[in-house]
Design a protein around this motif. Structure first.
Motif, mmCIF file in Angstrom:
data_model
loop_
_atom_site.group_PDB
_atom_site.id
_atom_site.type_symbol
_atom_site.label_atom_id
_atom_site.label_comp_id
_atom_site.label_asym_id
_atom_site.label_seq_id
_atom_site.Cartn_x
_atom_site.Cartn_y
_atom_site.Cartn_z
ATOM 1 N N PHE A 14 62.639 22.438 109.092
ATOM 2 C CA PHE A 14 64.158 22.335 109.567
ATOM 3 C C PHE A 14 64.892 21.530 108.419
ATOM 4 O O PHE A 14 65.998 21.804 108.079
ATOM 5 N N MET A 44 72.512 24.739 111.860
ATOM 6 C CA MET A 44 71.220 24.909 112.563
ATOM 7 C C MET A 44 70.091 23.791 112.508
ATOM 8 O O MET A 44 69.167 23.599 113.539
ATOM 9 N N SER A 45 70.078 23.560 111.343
ATOM 10 C CA SER A 45 68.833 22.502 111.130
ATOM 11 C C SER A 45 68.829 21.067 111.851
ATOM 12 O O SER A 45 67.990 20.968 112.424
ATOM 13 N N MET A 48 68.236 21.947 115.481
ATOM 14 C CA MET A 48 66.867 22.104 115.648
ATOM 15 C C MET A 48 66.016 20.640 115.653
ATOM 16 O O MET A 48 65.110 20.395 116.671
ATOM 17 N N MET A 97 69.012 35.112 114.682
ATOM 18 C CA MET A 97 69.042 33.665 114.725
ATOM 19 C C MET A 97 69.893 32.894 115.548
ATOM 20 O O MET A 97 69.439 31.857 116.303
ATOM 21 N N MET A 101 69.209 30.464 118.896
ATOM 22 C CA MET A 101 69.677 29.142 118.991
ATOM 23 C C MET A 101 70.323 28.941 120.140
ATOM 24 O O MET A 101 69.833 27.924 120.946
ATOM 25 N N MET A 104 67.538 28.979 123.214
ATOM 26 C CA MET A 104 66.818 27.646 123.102
ATOM 27 C C MET A 104 67.718 26.729 123.913
ATOM 28 O O MET A 104 67.170 25.932 124.423
ATOM 29 N N LEU A 129 62.332 36.677 116.750
ATOM 30 C CA LEU A 129 62.399 35.536 115.651
ATOM 31 C C LEU A 129 61.125 35.995 114.850
ATOM 32 O O LEU A 129 61.461 35.698 113.348
ATOM 33 N N SER A 156 63.108 29.230 108.275
ATOM 34 C CA SER A 156 63.826 28.722 109.692
ATOM 35 C C SER A 156 63.657 29.680 110.684
ATOM 36 O O SER A 156 63.487 29.082 111.487
ATOM 37 N N CYS A 157 63.451 30.928 110.476
ATOM 38 C CA CYS A 157 63.207 31.876 111.417
ATOM 39 C C CYS A 157 61.876 31.514 112.075
ATOM 40 O O CYS A 157 61.806 31.668 113.317
ATOM 41 N N MET A 160 61.821 28.566 114.010
ATOM 42 C CA MET A 160 62.374 28.632 115.177
ATOM 43 C C MET A 160 61.563 29.402 116.163
ATOM 44 O O MET A 160 61.387 29.242 117.616
#
Length: 171
Positions: A14, A44-45, A48, A97, A101, A104, A129, A156-157, A160
């Motif tokens: 991430f 997003m990073s 996460m 994605m 998110m 999650m 994902l 990234s995917c 996740m």
């Protein structure tokens, strides 16, 4: 909170994907819709990473849900303006994605309760994902000139999917 090697691996994934997209934005490597994609990764990073290191932190949870839900809408809207199958698939992948998110953020407390529907839906999200990560890897192999970017999306995917799988109880 995840512990051990997974925490280190996911932190690297991430952090690297977020920094790569920061670099793309700073170097003006992206234009138009690609800027939205890079901004989504930049947002997003760290989200996460916070989930990884402080899973019970609820700071800004609803704001994050609104932002990532809004990004999903933007990516779905981009479908209508996409001319090629890879462009459409990329928009769908980024929408997936973003929705992953949102899931999650919503599901984390529900997963702790062990509700069967939450577990099943989480495993479905993991599968989606993982399929999306596979699509990005396939696209990276075929898209000369975009391999690093597609690999960034795949990492990234996959990160996740891995994190959600590690958070989700077995069926």
């Amino acid at each position: 909170m995840l512990t051990g090697a997974w925490t280190v691996v996911l932190t690297v994934v991430f952090a690297a994907t977020g920094l790569y997209c920061v670099w793309r934005l700073a170097a003006r490597r992206s234009q138009g819709h690609e800027t939205v994609v890079d901004v989504s990764h930049v947002l997003m990073s760290p989200a996460m990473l916070v989930m990884l290191w402080w899973p019970m932190a609820s700071t800004g949870k609803w704001a994050q849900i609104a932002v990532f839900g809004g990004l999903a809408v933007v990516f779905f809207r981009h479908l209508s303006g996409s001319d090629t199958v890879p462009e459409r698939a990329g928009a769908m992948a980024h929408a997936a994605m973003s929705l992953g998110m949102v899931w999650m953020l919503v599901a984390m407390p529900l997963l702790m309760s062990g509700d069967a529907w939450t577990t099943l839906l989480s495993w479905a999200a993991v599968g989606l994902l993982a399929i999306t990560a596979g699509w990005w890897l396939t696209h990276a192999a075929r898209a000369a000139g975009h391999r690093v970017l597609c690999s960034c999306h795949a990492a990234s995917c996959a990160g996740m999917a891995t994190m959600l799988a590690l958070m989700t109880p077995a069926i």
